[in-house]
Design a protein around this motif. Sequence first.
Motif, PDB file in Angstrom:
ATOM      1  N   GLY A  21       0.775  -1.268  -0.212  1.00 21.41           N
ATOM      2  CA  GLY A  21       0.027  -0.008  -0.163  1.00 21.41           C
ATOM      3  C   GLY A  21       0.861   1.391   0.029  1.00 21.41           C
ATOM      4  O   GLY A  21       2.028   1.277   0.479  1.00 21.41           O
ATOM      5  N   PHE A  22       0.313   2.272  -0.807  1.00 23.50           N
ATOM      6  CA  PHE A  22       1.051   3.652  -0.648  1.00 23.50           C
ATOM      7  C   PHE A  22       0.915   4.224   0.895  1.00 23.50           C
ATOM      8  O   PHE A  22       1.723   4.931   1.344  1.00 23.50           O
ATOM      9  CB  PHE A  22       0.544   4.621  -1.567  1.00 23.50           C
ATOM     10  N   ARG A  23      -0.222   3.675   1.663  1.00 24.84           N
ATOM     11  CA  ARG A  23      -0.048   3.688   3.145  1.00 24.84           C
ATOM     12  C   ARG A  23      -0.879   2.527   3.751  1.00 24.84           C
ATOM     13  O   ARG A  23      -1.714   2.032   2.993  1.00 24.84           O
ATOM     14  CB  ARG A  23      -0.896   5.323   3.384  1.00 24.84           C
ATOM     15  N   ALA A  24      -0.581   2.373   5.084  1.00 30.07           N
ATOM     16  CA  ALA A  24      -1.152   1.472   5.445  1.00 30.07           C
ATOM     17  C   ALA A  24      -1.450   1.802   7.143  1.00 30.07           C
ATOM     18  O   ALA A  24      -1.721   2.683   7.548  1.00 30.07           O
ATOM     19  CB  ALA A  24      -0.271   0.199   5.515  1.00 30.07           C
ATOM     20  N   TRP A  25      -0.468   1.145   8.112  1.00 28.67           N
ATOM     21  CA  TRP A  25      -0.707   0.967   9.609  1.00 28.67           C
ATOM     22  C   TRP A  25      -0.404   2.414   9.996  1.00 28.67           C
ATOM     23  O   TRP A  25      -0.917   2.672  10.948  1.00 28.67           O
ATOM     24  CB  TRP A  25       0.053   0.055  10.111  1.00 28.67           C
ATOM     25  N   ARG A  26       0.288   3.184   9.265  1.00 28.64           N
ATOM     26  CA  ARG A  26       1.018   4.555   9.899  1.00 28.64           C
ATOM     27  C   ARG A  26      -0.076   5.434   9.757  1.00 28.64           C
ATOM     28  O   ARG A  26      -0.164   5.882   8.720  1.00 28.64           O
ATOM     29  CB  ARG A  26       2.027   4.761   9.092  1.00 28.64           C
ATOM     30  N   SER A  27      -0.769   5.709  10.967  1.00 26.23           N
ATOM     31  CA  SER A  27      -1.880   6.812  10.934  1.00 26.23           C
ATOM     32  C   SER A  27      -1.570   8.124  10.575  1.00 26.23           C
ATOM     33  O   SER A  27      -0.515   8.717  10.744  1.00 26.23           O
ATOM     34  CB  SER A  27      -2.470   6.908  12.184  1.00 26.23           C
TER      35      SER A  27
END
Lengths: 145, 570
Positions: free
Chosen positions: B390-396
């Motif tokens: 993902g281009f983003r995931a767990w990092r909020s």
Amino acid sequence: MPIRHILQTTGGLMLLCAVASGAQAADKVVLLQGGSIGTAQVAAGAEAYLDNCAGCHGEDLRSVNSNAPDLRGPTFQYSWVTKPLEETFHKIITTMPPGMTGEIDPETYAQIVAYILNFNGVEAQEDGRFPQTAEEVAPMDLVIQ
Amino acid sequence: MLGQMTGRLRGGLTGVALGALACLAPVAGSGAPVTQETLLDPAPQDWLQWRRTFDGWAHSPLDQITKENVGSLTLAWGWAMLPGSQEVVPIVHDGVMYIANPGGSVQALDAKTGDLIWEYRHETPEGFREGMMNRGLALWGDNVFIATPDAEMIALDTKSGQIVWQTTIASREVGKSITAAPIAVDGKVIVGVQGCFRFYEEKCAVVAFDAQTGAQAWRTDTVQREEGDGENTWGGQPWLLRGGGDVWTTATYDPDLDLIYIGVSQAKPWSRLSRGQDGDSLYTSSTLALDPKDGSIQWYRQYIPGETNDMDEAFEHILVDIDGEPSYVNMGKLAILWRGSRVDGTPLPAFDMGLQDQIDLNADGTFATYRDGKIGELGVPVMLCPSTTGFRAWRSMAFNPDTRAVYVPMSINCDEAVVYGEVEMVEGGGGNGKFAENRIAHPDDPDHLGRIAALNIDTGALLWEKRLRTPANTGMLSTDTGLIFAGDWDRNFWALDAQTGAELWRTRLPQAAQGMPITYEVDGVQYIAIPVGTGGYSWSTSVPTQLAPEVKRPEGGNAMMVFALPAQPS
């Protein structure tokens, strides 16, 4: 497009067959050209695998965690046999287990990889030895016959 | 004083060996019980839950550290954590920091000095792998709650670390696990279940417990079980073969509407070709709006019906008003900022950051179609941007109300050769169905594996972006003084100007910044805490190791690092 229609295309069927044969990889002869694995390494590797890897990759090398691939069957064929073994080995020793790489010594990594290779059909030898460094793994090739 | 302590156990014990090893020392602060009122209006100096407030902003009112003085931040104290997979967010209440460690152990530290107050050592069942991830804790009453990797919910006394109650959330015997921090809402502690990788009757769920007693209050499965003549959105598949719907992010909460919002992952196996059906597969790839009193689904919104490439839309919801209406924004692996009504889920136009190559959207913010070739064929490699990281995931993300921007931590890469295949369609079968992958840098930006982006939620305008060699590897922290704190895999930790992205401070950490930074205050001093560590979901370690091989970092070393301004001479 309905799934069945996609599967009925010629290419889809051909590739399904390829996948199915890959699932039989363990029944075929898998050669480790340019290298070997030791019988004692495989035995020790089985134990080390259970301690360090099975929590995500499964006791039977079928993954139990979506971030972890299977280490048998078609995944072994696609992700181990078709890639340079050096690359796979380097990934294992630098990133596995996640967050615990410093906890495993080089010979244990070699034993675990020997166990995975043996599980997938590579024959172990009494005087065989899988090495501890990616450089030593570099000349090796996995071939399915 | 060290001593073996025996917890009072009222929950359903399941033969798990338990132990609480406590080191008692003077407790900082008064440790007043945490109530709904406390959580609704937290003291400025506290960080009581994963994103600080129920609305998920991760925005602190503290104002001692400013753009002018942030350049002189210095190390106040550090604390080495247990080895394992790190993605934690610490919480702070009345001068005490509570840290969840990999494997489920918890420490309470004096948040001013770093002195240990107590430690709870969680013992997992024999054969359970050590060091599995835990993302954080929740507070309610006099207890701190941990949902462990082996799927136990444990209430610990905030003063002593003793077990108050313990109960089983889900069946670890069939792979169920917890990684997300719980959320406490109005006397209930609520958490999502993951581990729906293989096919079993037991499904992933959102589960609530009475915070005082540990009794299960409700359980809502994330897989739809049609009743009567209801539509079968799983292509006629039986209940047993409906995999996925994992929950691995914490909920946010709207007290006015009395709803919690939580993300549900895609179906498993990942490809609809492996699943053998192309139905919508509810409630995967969805936001669930649940009544926290009984867990009933008040509305759902599915982002990608029948999602087929492991593109989670499962992450945090940030609650904001848009054009004066109660709304939310969220962003999944495709880097599309979804927006919608938090009253009923009605979509608002979405903003695609333009990096993904898989789907097209309608103007109203709904899914239109998969692009040609992106569903693929079994056994045939397909190129996908992003890869399953993902281009983003767990990092909020964080939200700053002045800039009205979300700050997005990004991991930029693609997969040039994903291969999906068949899985065993039997009990205990399943899996993700992915046989091969070959992650590469994004063709449009081959030198950068990471990015921090500031995106205006009203217009979708990009305020600024900071491109990074390695992935942005932390949640974002926003402060009222216009600062954004963020870190990367290459051990950098920055204070950035929220309006311009200008770098105002940087330090080099001993290990990758990995987890969620927070800020808090004790005795008039504002602190910034940042976890460092290794492992992590979404291939947090393997992607930079493979794609940025010139960047070296230490093998191990999880820790909490805490910074403050230098003490002023009195």
